[in-house]
Design an enzyme around this catalytic site. Structure first.
Site, PDB file in Angstrom:
ATOM      1  N   ASP A  70      88.670  82.428   7.506  1.00 24.10           N
ATOM      2  CA  ASP A  70      87.584  81.344   8.153  1.00 24.10           C
ATOM      3  C   ASP A  70      88.259  80.084   8.099  1.00 24.10           C
ATOM      4  O   ASP A  70      88.802  79.684   7.193  1.00 24.10           O
ATOM      5  CB  ASP A  70      86.352  81.399   7.454  1.00 24.10           C
ATOM      6  CG  ASP A  70      85.595  82.773   7.520  1.00 24.10           C
ATOM      7  OD1 ASP A  70      85.381  83.244   8.489  1.00 24.10           O
ATOM      8  OD2 ASP A  70      85.406  83.533   6.553  1.00 24.10           O
ATOM      9  N   ASP A  76      80.061  89.933  11.157  1.00 23.20           N
ATOM     10  CA  ASP A  76      80.528  88.862  10.430  1.00 23.20           C
ATOM     11  C   ASP A  76      79.262  88.264   9.788  1.00 23.20           C
ATOM     12  O   ASP A  76      78.610  87.439  10.223  1.00 23.20           O
ATOM     13  CB  ASP A  76      81.513  87.919  10.738  1.00 23.20           C
ATOM     14  CG  ASP A  76      81.875  87.118   9.829  1.00 23.20           C
ATOM     15  OD1 ASP A  76      81.711  87.079   8.552  1.00 23.20           O
ATOM     16  OD2 ASP A  76      82.685  86.111  10.412  1.00 23.20           O
TER      17      ASP A  76
END
Ligand code: DX5
Ligand code: ZN
Length: 210
Positions: A33, A172
């Site tokens: 991320d 996600d």
């Protein structure tokens, strides 16, 4: 296609230690991320750490860019073991066009991420050029949030839009051994806090494959 698991270390208390532990599991990918503090409020820039560990890690990366200007990050992550680099469909079209081209120029697979409230028709323009859609099941920006229960319906609609095109579905946010049960249409599932807060990374990863 057998479902794959991608583990996010965003919520790790000790990122280096957890990355090394993940390297020893059978996770298919490490989900990275990247946050610029602009596209989302938080900042997370793990490139230097991943670069330093790249030799030890030996895992493919699934890179999720939550940034306004993806190209300089694409150039960085192209030097690592990246299988997918994913940018957000909410960015301006000219930014998306140039980033898709840049990702492809490195021979890396290209993904488009979509936030929970974004119109899925925005994806249409890009379907011939992408390899993956990352369906966000939380608002991007932080780990440990609750899974949005409308996600499976949204995935079904996105699958209709994709039709016969070969585009993988990655999901996600808020995924654990319970919420994963309604994600039978996903090809890859990303899980962060559920895995890194568990006593056994291996068991947690296994429970996501069922
Ligand atoms: C959210 C991130 C996710 C997150 C997943 O902005 O894109 O990858 O870290 O973490 P959990 O599984 O804790 O929701
Ligand atoms: Zn992510």
């Amino acid at each position: 296609m057998k479902r794959k698991v991608s583990v996010s270390f965003l919520s790790s208390k000790n990122k280096e230690e957890d990355l090394i532990k993940l390297g020893a599991t059978d996770t298919d990918y490490i989900h990275v991320d990247v946050m610029d503090g602009k596209f989302v409020k938080n900042k997370n820039l793990p490139f230097k750490l991943l670069d330093r560990l790249s030799y030890t890690l030996q895992k493919r990366l699934d890179v999720h860019l939550m940034v306004n200007k993806p190209n300089k990050f694409i150039e960085e992550y192209a030097t690592l073991n990246s299988e997918y680099i994913t940018i957000h469909v909410e960015l301006p079209k000219e930014v998306i066009d140039s980033s898709i081209e840049l990702i492809k120029s490195y021979g890396i697979k290209c993904g488009l991420a979509i936030k929970p409230n974004t119109d899925i028709n925005l994806l249409k323009d890009y379907l011939d050029r992408i390899d993956l859609i990352l369906v966000m099941s939380v608002e991007p920006g932080s780990g440990g949030q609750e899974f949005i229960s409308e996600t499976p319906d949204r995935i079904a609609k996105i699958k209709e839009l994709i039709g016969k095109k070969k585009i993988a579905i990655n999901v996600d946010g808020g995924i654990n051994d319970k919420t994963v049960k309604c994600l039978d249409k996903a090809n890859i599932v990303v899980s962060g806090s559920y895995v890194v807060n568990s006593d056994s990374f291996m068991d947690a990863i296994k429970s996501l494959r069922w």
